[in-house]
Design an enzyme around this catalytic site. Sequence first.
Site, PDB file in Angstrom:
ATOM      1  N   GLU A   1       0.798  -1.220   0.000  1.00 20.21           N
ATOM      2  CA  GLU A   1       0.000   0.000   0.000  1.00 20.21           C
ATOM      3  C   GLU A   1       0.839   1.282   0.000  1.00 20.21           C
ATOM      4  OE1 GLU A   1      -2.860  -0.177   3.183  1.00 20.21           O
ATOM      5  OE2 GLU A   1      -4.098  -1.646   2.150  1.00 20.21           O
TER       6      GLU A   1
ATOM      7  N   GLU B   1      -5.879  -8.471   0.002  1.00 20.42           N
ATOM      8  CA  GLU B   1      -6.526  -8.182   1.285  1.00 20.42           C
ATOM      9  C   GLU B   1      -7.997  -7.865   1.059  1.00 20.42           C
ATOM     10  OE1 GLU B   1      -4.833  -5.307   3.970  1.00 20.42           O
ATOM     11  OE2 GLU B   1      -2.769  -5.991   3.617  1.00 20.42           O
TER      12      GLU B   1
END
Length: 560
Positions: free
Chosen positions: A381, A473
């Site tokens: 991320e 995720e």
Amino acid sequence: MGLLPLNGFWDFKIDPEDRGEDEGFPEGFERDYVLAVPASWNEQVPSLMNYMGVAWYARRFRIPERFDSLKAWLVFNGVNYRARVWLNGHLLGEHEGGFTSFRLEAPVEYESENLLVVKVDNRLAPDTIPPGRGLHGFEGPYFDFFHYGGIHRPVHLEFTGNSWVEELSVNTSFRGDLRIKVYTRGREPERVVARLLDEGKVIYVKELEKSGGFYSAEELLRGVEPWDIYRGRLYRLEVDVYSEELSDSVYEDIGFRTFEVEGEKLLLNGREIRLRGFGRHQDFPVFGRYLPEPVIVRDYAMMRRLNANSFRTSHYPYSREDLDYADMMGFLVILEAPLVGLRREHFTDRDFLEKCKRVIREMIRDHRNRPSVVMYSIANEPQSWFDEARPFMEELVRTVRELDPTRPITYTSHAHMLGRRDKALDLVDVVSLHFYYGWYSFHGDLDQALKRAERDLEDIHRAYSGKPIIVTEFGAGAVAGLHSDPPEMWTEEYQADFLSRYTDLFASKDYVKGVHVWNLVDFKTPQSHWRIVLNRKGVLTRTRQPKMAARVVAEKFEKF
């Protein structure tokens, strides 16, 4: 040639003002506690739970006589975060980074007791890896897992002669191809010999040829069995270095397998597969960041029961013991570098980039020979919607390809969830995405959440057509034992419904080639108003007991 473990009880002292070097701690100190190594310091003693700063470890040891003619090396498999090491009052060296190993030449005393002292500094800063500014709060760590400190992986002494193996590189294929490359240091060896053993029986022996500064061999071995999912078929590769006599001997347990990206497909040993699994964390009560072997066994047993075949080492390279077990059990691993929390400020910091490249080099050096490791994730991320991110990520990708061109590369992106366009996804081989609609937004409204997720998926697939997509995720928190009808956020029912419906969505898209639930287990986080001590998105509790979602995931994975 020989190994002497240094695990056990060590003297320990905190040094909040960082005065220990000036006060002579490298030559010994009066201890505050006696702590276990390997393990994080935080949960061993209650008063250390929230300690972030400088601390000192020390232990004494003697060398058995059988090693007295050999060169000694200290090997640390993981110290978080900075380490400075003294032996008998002499500084041996230092290392930065909590999740990769380092080795220091150790001029030990063979006729008297040795004193080993380690200074550990786990203070976070914007330029640490991973970065942060403090232990707790939303703007403390730039990441959402607890920042443990200490010698949290095993320590040992290795012994060699005057020639030794510096690096061993192995590449294989499921058809039986074997490529070996050995770099040595010290005196020039007289010869370097490789042997392959199958359950103790030698099936291949070769004296390696030297060229270009290394020793190598290439063979096609008939009759070897491939390494595969749930079938961790391993062979032992031994490499002996001779300088007048045997000077060093190392081994790797290797498997014969081929993992490829072909268009939008993931291929293992020539057949198309889909990944099913979890993001994980190495986190357990009292031990902290160290997972003892029985807990590792439990984690894999539960993943197998849940029909998982893979996981990502979120958000750092895992211990050798953990990945050894992946090799043995036949699990596929996305090996992730500890580059989490990367912000715009990092992308223009050349020193920080070089530090990231060094960490990636160390990660690949530690684990490149594993059959379980099928892909590298270079970051989690990052703020890769900024233009400055692209050249930064491009250089990381280039670094990995130079070190190991045999494995595909990815990084995980959540730019779409913020309404942004990722500026670097085209650089990688596999597109990895995160989805939390219905948790961090669209609270409790899974109908709208799934519509938004599907829209994002279709948009990203169109933008990167020809690349496989995996969802690395997606998840919702659940407090074990909290129930509601109808399902509400934080209940076991809501988590189960969330994972069920999202998995159905991803299964319906033939271009989605993998799903990893976040997370396998609940794990410790920084203290803040939005976490109840732990991140509770695990389908198992922190002590590895199943929530309602575990059964749902097992059923969905069986059909994925």
